[in-house]
Motif scaffolding. Sequence first.
Motif, PDB file in Angstrom:
ATOM      1  N   GLY A 195       0.813  -1.205   0.000  1.00 35.23           N
ATOM      2  CA  GLY A 195       0.000   0.000   0.000  1.00 35.23           C
ATOM      3  C   GLY A 195       0.844   1.250   0.000  1.00 35.23           C
ATOM      4  O   GLY A 195       2.077   1.192   0.108  1.00 35.23           O
ATOM      5  N   VAL A 196       0.165   2.379  -0.122  1.00 34.34           N
ATOM      6  CA  VAL A 196       0.862   3.668  -0.144  1.00 34.34           C
ATOM      7  C   VAL A 196       0.003   4.691   0.583  1.00 34.34           C
ATOM      8  O   VAL A 196      -1.224   4.697   0.456  1.00 34.34           O
ATOM      9  CB  VAL A 196       1.157   4.113  -1.592  1.00 34.34           C
ATOM     10  CG1 VAL A 196      -0.128   4.243  -2.398  1.00 34.34           C
ATOM     11  CG2 VAL A 196       1.954   5.422  -1.605  1.00 34.34           C
ATOM     12  N   THR A 197       0.645   5.526   1.385  1.00 32.05           N
ATOM     13  CA  THR A 197      -0.042   6.630   2.048  1.00 32.05           C
ATOM     14  C   THR A 197      -0.170   7.778   1.064  1.00 32.05           C
ATOM     15  O   THR A 197       0.827   8.228   0.488  1.00 32.05           O
ATOM     16  CB  THR A 197       0.733   7.077   3.301  1.00 32.05           C
ATOM     17  OG1 THR A 197       0.858   5.960   4.195  1.00 32.05           O
ATOM     18  CG2 THR A 197       0.017   8.200   4.006  1.00 32.05           C
ATOM     19  N   GLY A 227      -7.203 -15.202  -5.146  1.00 35.04           N
ATOM     20  CA  GLY A 227      -7.918 -14.032  -5.614  1.00 35.04           C
ATOM     21  C   GLY A 227      -7.127 -12.765  -5.407  1.00 35.04           C
ATOM     22  O   GLY A 227      -5.925 -12.800  -5.100  1.00 35.04           O
ATOM     23  N   VAL A 228      -7.806 -11.638  -5.579  1.00 36.87           N
ATOM     24  CA  VAL A 228      -7.179 -10.327  -5.431  1.00 36.87           C
ATOM     25  C   VAL A 228      -8.041  -9.471  -4.515  1.00 36.87           C
ATOM     26  O   VAL A 228      -9.232  -9.732  -4.320  1.00 36.87           O
ATOM     27  CB  VAL A 228      -6.996  -9.621  -6.792  1.00 36.87           C
ATOM     28  CG1 VAL A 228      -6.022 -10.401  -7.665  1.00 36.87           C
ATOM     29  CG2 VAL A 228      -8.335  -9.450  -7.508  1.00 36.87           C
ATOM     30  N   MET A 229      -7.443  -8.436  -3.947  1.00 34.71           N
ATOM     31  CA  MET A 229      -8.169  -7.492  -3.114  1.00 34.71           C
ATOM     32  C   MET A 229      -7.658  -6.085  -3.339  1.00 34.71           C
ATOM     33  O   MET A 229      -6.485  -5.887  -3.698  1.00 34.71           O
ATOM     34  CB  MET A 229      -8.046  -7.848  -1.627  1.00 34.71           C
ATOM     35  CG  MET A 229      -6.650  -7.773  -1.007  1.00 34.71           C
ATOM     36  SD  MET A 229      -6.012  -6.103  -0.616  1.00 34.71           S
ATOM     37  CE  MET A 229      -7.227  -5.573   0.571  1.00 34.71           C
ATOM     38  N   VAL A 230      -8.522  -5.114  -3.156  1.00 33.88           N
ATOM     39  CA  VAL A 230      -8.158  -3.702  -3.148  1.00 33.88           C
ATOM     40  C   VAL A 230      -8.864  -3.057  -1.964  1.00 33.88           C
ATOM     41  O   VAL A 230      -9.944  -3.513  -1.546  1.00 33.88           O
ATOM     42  CB  VAL A 230      -8.546  -2.988  -4.457  1.00 33.88           C
ATOM     43  CG1 VAL A 230      -7.706  -3.498  -5.618  1.00 33.88           C
ATOM     44  CG2 VAL A 230     -10.029  -3.157  -4.766  1.00 33.88           C
ATOM     45  N   GLY A 231      -8.262  -2.029  -1.410  1.00 27.71           N
ATOM     46  CA  GLY A 231      -8.869  -1.397  -0.254  1.00 27.71           C
ATOM     47  C   GLY A 231      -8.395   0.027  -0.047  1.00 27.71           C
ATOM     48  O   GLY A 231      -7.345   0.440  -0.583  1.00 27.71           O
ATOM     49  N   VAL A 232      -9.159   0.769   0.719  1.00 25.42           N
ATOM     50  CA  VAL A 232      -8.793   2.129   1.120  1.00 25.42           C
ATOM     51  C   VAL A 232      -9.084   2.265   2.603  1.00 25.42           C
ATOM     52  O   VAL A 232      -9.940   1.549   3.160  1.00 25.42           O
ATOM     53  CB  VAL A 232      -9.575   3.197   0.322  1.00 25.42           C
ATOM     54  CG1 VAL A 232      -9.169   3.172  -1.147  1.00 25.42           C
ATOM     55  CG2 VAL A 232     -11.085   3.002   0.456  1.00 25.42           C
ATOM     56  N   GLY A 233      -8.381   3.175   3.254  1.00 24.69           N
ATOM     57  CA  GLY A 233      -8.592   3.348   4.680  1.00 24.69           C
ATOM     58  C   GLY A 233      -7.971   4.624   5.204  1.00 24.69           C
ATOM     59  O   GLY A 233      -7.300   5.367   4.479  1.00 24.69           O
ATOM     60  N   ALA A 286      -4.171   3.679   0.375  1.00 21.77           N
ATOM     61  CA  ALA A 286      -4.794   2.701  -0.524  1.00 21.77           C
ATOM     62  C   ALA A 286      -3.873   1.489  -0.591  1.00 21.77           C
ATOM     63  O   ALA A 286      -2.652   1.606  -0.444  1.00 21.77           O
ATOM     64  CB  ALA A 286      -4.999   3.296  -1.915  1.00 21.77           C
ATOM     65  N   LYS A 287      -4.461   0.307  -0.813  1.00 21.19           N
ATOM     66  CA  LYS A 287      -3.648  -0.906  -0.853  1.00 21.19           C
ATOM     67  C   LYS A 287      -4.258  -1.930  -1.801  1.00 21.19           C
ATOM     68  O   LYS A 287      -5.452  -1.859  -2.140  1.00 21.19           O
ATOM     69  CB  LYS A 287      -3.493  -1.508   0.553  1.00 21.19           C
ATOM     70  CG  LYS A 287      -4.791  -1.959   1.178  1.00 21.19           C
ATOM     71  CD  LYS A 287      -4.555  -2.306   2.652  1.00 21.19           C
ATOM     72  CE  LYS A 287      -5.103  -3.668   2.999  1.00 21.19           C
ATOM     73  NZ  LYS A 287      -4.954  -3.994   4.424  1.00 21.19           N
ATOM     74  N   ALA A 288      -3.437  -2.880  -2.229  1.00 23.37           N
ATOM     75  CA  ALA A 288      -3.885  -3.971  -3.105  1.00 23.37           C
ATOM     76  C   ALA A 288      -3.034  -5.187  -2.791  1.00 23.37           C
ATOM     77  O   ALA A 288      -1.897  -5.073  -2.326  1.00 23.37           O
ATOM     78  CB  ALA A 288      -3.749  -3.591  -4.571  1.00 23.37           C
ATOM     79  N   ARG A 338      -7.340   2.257  12.913  1.00 27.84           N
ATOM     80  CA  ARG A 338      -7.652   2.380  11.491  1.00 27.84           C
ATOM     81  C   ARG A 338      -9.095   1.996  11.202  1.00 27.84           C
ATOM     82  O   ARG A 338      -9.665   1.146  11.881  1.00 27.84           O
ATOM     83  CB  ARG A 338      -6.759   1.445  10.658  1.00 27.84           C
ATOM     84  CG  ARG A 338      -5.307   1.802  10.614  1.00 27.84           C
ATOM     85  CD  ARG A 338      -4.556   0.749   9.807  1.00 27.84           C
ATOM     86  NE  ARG A 338      -3.129   1.033   9.743  1.00 27.84           N
ATOM     87  CZ  ARG A 338      -2.238   0.204   9.221  1.00 27.84           C
ATOM     88  NH1 ARG A 338      -2.645  -0.966   8.722  1.00 27.84           N
ATOM     89  NH2 ARG A 338      -0.957   0.532   9.182  1.00 27.84           N
ATOM     90  N   GLY A 339      -9.631   2.606  10.161  1.00 26.87           N
ATOM     91  CA  GLY A 339     -10.887   2.164   9.569  1.00 26.87           C
ATOM     92  C   GLY A 339     -10.618   1.879   8.099  1.00 26.87           C
ATOM     93  O   GLY A 339      -9.918   2.647   7.432  1.00 26.87           O
ATOM     94  N   GLU A 340     -11.140   0.768   7.590  1.00 27.54           N
ATOM     95  CA  GLU A 340     -10.758   0.325   6.242  1.00 27.54           C
ATOM     96  C   GLU A 340     -11.926  -0.363   5.553  1.00 27.54           C
ATOM     97  O   GLU A 340     -12.755  -1.017   6.190  1.00 27.54           O
ATOM     98  CB  GLU A 340      -9.575  -0.636   6.366  1.00 27.54           C
ATOM     99  CG  GLU A 340      -8.933  -1.048   5.073  1.00 27.54           C
ATOM    100  CD  GLU A 340      -7.675  -1.892   5.324  1.00 27.54           C
ATOM    101  OE1 GLU A 340      -6.771  -1.402   6.033  1.00 27.54           O
ATOM    102  OE2 GLU A 340      -7.625  -3.035   4.853  1.00 27.54           O
ATOM    103  N   ALA A 341     -12.003  -0.217   4.230  1.00 19.83           N
ATOM    104  CA  ALA A 341     -12.993  -0.923   3.405  1.00 19.83           C
ATOM    105  C   ALA A 341     -12.246  -1.676   2.314  1.00 19.83           C
ATOM    106  O   ALA A 341     -11.347  -1.114   1.659  1.00 19.83           O
ATOM    107  CB  ALA A 341     -13.983   0.059   2.801  1.00 19.83           C
ATOM    108  N   ASN A 342     -12.614  -2.944   2.103  1.00 25.28           N
ATOM    109  CA  ASN A 342     -11.926  -3.795   1.129  1.00 25.28           C
ATOM    110  C   ASN A 342     -12.919  -4.472   0.193  1.00 25.28           C
ATOM    111  O   ASN A 342     -14.063  -4.761   0.573  1.00 25.28           O
ATOM    112  CB  ASN A 342     -11.110  -4.888   1.837  1.00 25.28           C
ATOM    113  CG  ASN A 342      -9.973  -4.330   2.657  1.00 25.28           C
ATOM    114  OD1 ASN A 342      -9.259  -3.452   2.205  1.00 25.28           O
ATOM    115  ND2 ASN A 342      -9.816  -4.819   3.879  1.00 25.28           N
ATOM    116  N   TYR A 343     -12.454  -4.756  -1.017  1.00 24.92           N
ATOM    117  CA  TYR A 343     -13.200  -5.574  -1.981  1.00 24.92           C
ATOM    118  C   TYR A 343     -12.323  -6.761  -2.357  1.00 24.92           C
ATOM    119  O   TYR A 343     -11.136  -6.595  -2.671  1.00 24.92           O
ATOM    120  CB  TYR A 343     -13.554  -4.775  -3.229  1.00 24.92           C
ATOM    121  CG  TYR A 343     -14.129  -5.633  -4.347  1.00 24.92           C
ATOM    122  CD1 TYR A 343     -15.440  -6.093  -4.285  1.00 24.92           C
ATOM    123  CD2 TYR A 343     -13.342  -6.003  -5.434  1.00 24.92           C
ATOM    124  CE1 TYR A 343     -15.964  -6.889  -5.290  1.00 24.92           C
ATOM    125  CE2 TYR A 343     -13.858  -6.807  -6.448  1.00 24.92           C
ATOM    126  CZ  TYR A 343     -15.171  -7.238  -6.371  1.00 24.92           C
ATOM    127  OH  TYR A 343     -15.674  -8.037  -7.370  1.00 24.92           O
TER     128      TYR A 343
END
Length: 211
Positions: free
Chosen positions: A116-118, A153-159, A125-127, A171-176
């Motif tokens: 991820g990257v700040t 599989g794969v995932m992407v997320g933001v937090g 954001a992260k993947a 932290r608070g985070e949402a992922n797909y």
Amino acid sequence: FSFGSASADAGVNIGISGNGAIFGATATDTNVSTSEKDTESEIMGAGYASVFVEKELGPIFVGIDYVVNALETEETQSLRNDCTGSQSCEGSGGGFTQQTQKVKVEFDDLTTIYAGVTLFDNFYAKAGAVSVDIITKESLGTGSSYDNTSMDGVMVGVGGQAELPNGMFIRGEANYMEFDAVEVVSSTSEHKVRVDGIDGVAAKISVGANF
């Protein structure tokens, strides 16, 4: 010189997370001999805990997240009519027998490796790549069974992250997440089950410490 300075400030994050997720999947059961297909779609909600370890490299971080408990589906029960006898069931020599089918699936060792990257201040954001073992727990009146398997599989997320005293953070985070299709064949080779379209969204709250 900037990279060298960032690396010197790099640290390690360790934490625990509480997750709430909704997953959806579509499965198709195919009778190999007759090519008859039965397709069903299901949605499953799950709550689970995970632990993570991260390495910071300036604004970039890499890590691994591991779910400590297995995720289980509810047990489903159905009756299947199996054709018996020396002739076709439509003739006088054959007939149907009802078989009770009980199926339950356990998702074990759900692991995510990510980077991820700040982006701005404490927003990131992260993947990454996801893997999980599928443990089948079936009781089939036909006497057949299915082997365990695994999915990738794969995932992407933001937090977002807020700093706490003494090197702690929250932290608070949402992922797909989206998983590849998988297919298993019964031990009698009479049926095969293909699971497609497994994906899910998850909300995560994490507490950790920086070292």
